[in-house]
Design an enzyme around this catalytic site. Structure first.
Site, PDB file in Angstrom:
ATOM      1  N   HIS A  64      -7.983 -63.577  41.183  1.00 40.87           N
ATOM      2  CA  HIS A  64      -7.384 -63.741  39.849  1.00 40.87           C
ATOM      3  C   HIS A  64      -7.059 -62.358  39.306  1.00 40.87           C
ATOM      4  O   HIS A  64      -7.908 -61.468  39.296  1.00 40.87           O
ATOM      5  CB  HIS A  64      -8.331 -64.465  38.899  1.00 40.87           C
TER       6      HIS A  64
ATOM      7  N   LEU B  72     -11.342 -74.110  35.833  1.00 41.54           N
ATOM      8  CA  LEU B  72     -10.355 -73.075  36.119  1.00 41.54           C
ATOM      9  C   LEU B  72     -10.929 -71.677  35.922  1.00 41.54           C
ATOM     10  O   LEU B  72     -11.454 -71.354  34.850  1.00 41.54           O
ATOM     11  CB  LEU B  72      -9.129 -73.270  35.219  1.00 41.54           C
ATOM     12  N   ASP B  73     -10.808 -70.836  36.966  1.00 41.46           N
ATOM     13  CA  ASP B  73     -11.169 -69.416  36.910  1.00 41.46           C
ATOM     14  C   ASP B  73     -12.611 -69.189  36.471  1.00 41.46           C
ATOM     15  O   ASP B  73     -12.932 -68.177  35.847  1.00 41.46           O
ATOM     16  CB  ASP B  73     -10.229 -68.649  35.969  1.00 41.46           C
ATOM     17  N   ALA B  74     -13.497 -70.114  36.799  1.00 38.87           N
ATOM     18  CA  ALA B  74     -14.883 -70.003  36.337  1.00 38.87           C
ATOM     19  C   ALA B  74     -15.896 -70.083  37.476  1.00 38.87           C
ATOM     20  O   ALA B  74     -17.089 -70.203  37.234  1.00 38.87           O
ATOM     21  CB  ALA B  74     -15.185 -71.093  35.314  1.00 38.87           C
TER      22      ALA B  74
ATOM     23  N   GLY C  74      -6.409 -67.742  32.966  1.00 37.86           N
ATOM     24  CA  GLY C  74      -5.139 -68.461  32.960  1.00 37.86           C
ATOM     25  C   GLY C  74      -3.945 -67.594  33.300  1.00 37.86           C
ATOM     26  O   GLY C  74      -4.058 -66.594  34.009  1.00 37.86           O
TER      27      GLY C  74
END
EC number: 3.5.1.10
Length: 283
Positions: free
Chosen positions: A191, A226-228, A200
């Site tokens: 990311h 998401l992204d965690a 995001g």
């Protein structure tokens, strides 16, 4: 040198290291690398040993059988792997090439000890670069109105190539929950943000508006949120008020490549242990 990698996580208590070391010594096992970590907050212990395979009198299955009583005694979550058995990797990308090109170059230069079985993309842009490396390229377009057929095909391809790990090298689609669950701690994402900041889309734009002085990249395991997912590796680069968004994107790409390559290498070498949503990385 061929080695066996013994990786252990278990409730912390006295005698774990002694028991494992005595077991290996009893079979004349030569330890070439040993890493330990006690998480005092949660009461867990983590261990990674590399043992010269040629010093042991058995292969993996016999090792597992002999070690199981110790694992049960200490309630261990454990695995033993063979460095000679290269992990099978499926790469996924969209249009941006920098992360994919970097991983292909490192693999081609023998910096990554793995087998890249295939590349899956929702666009055709990167086909010629991938096929130059004699790696199969699968174009699986994603219909925004109905993504299920595309991800059914992605799942089929990943299973067909018996992937041990899937790497999202700037694949700009969100994987469905079912795929995240099926390949828990086997899907690695890069990311372009120093998570948990700027989750995001367009994190560099967010960072520029916020006036940050450091930007970075995060390599993490993919989860349904998401992204965690558990973070494997991160790095940063300094920026200033005079840097445009374009400059920040350019700096960020360099960081993304390095962070993803390091994170993947740690995973391939069985250096990452996941406990809850946190990792222990024996680098």
């Amino acid at each position: 040198m061929r080695t066996f990698r013994l990786v252990i996580a278990c409730p912390d208590r006295v005698g774990i290291v002694a028991k494992v070391s005595n077991f290996l010594a009893s079979y004349n096992g030569w330890i070439t690398e040993a890493s330990h970590h006690s998480d005092n907050l949660n009461g867990w212990f983590f261990m990674r040993h590399e043992i010269r395979a040629d010093t042991l009198p058995f292969e993996l299955e016999a090792f597992r059988e002999a070690f199981t009583p110790i694992a049960e005694e200490f309630s261990m979550d454990w695995r033993i792997t063979d460095s000679a058995q290269k992990k099978r990797v499926v790469l996924m990308a969209s249009r941006e090439s920098h992360c994919l090109a970097d991983l292909l170059h490192r693999w081609h230069s023998d910096e990554l000890d793995c087998e890249i079985s295939a590349v899956i993309s929702n666009h055709q842009d990167l086909r010629s670069m991938v096929e130059w490396h004699n790696i199969p390229y699968y174009h699986v377009p994603v219909d925004p109105a109905d993504k299920e057929p595309a991800f059914a095909e992605v799942s089929r391809l990943v299973a067909h190539h018996q992937a041990d790990v899937v790497v999202l090298a700037r694949y700009m689609q969100i994987l469905p929950p079912q795929l995240c669950r099926e390949y828990a701690h086997q899907v690695i994402n890069i990311h372009h943000s120093f998570l948990p900041s700027f989750v995001g889309a367009k994190p560099y734009h967010q960072a520029s508006l916020r006036g940050v002085k450091l930007i970075g990249a995060t390599c993490h395991y993919v989860t349904e949120e998401l992204d965690a997912g558990p973070i494997i590796e991160q790095d940063v680069v300094r920026v200033s008020h005079s840097d445009s968004i374009e400059n920040m994107v350019r700096y960020g790409r360099d960081v993304e490549k390095m962070v993803l390559a390091r994170g993947l290498r740690f995973h391939l070498e069985d250096r990452v242990l996941v406990h809850n949503n946190k990792t222990v990385v024996f680098d």
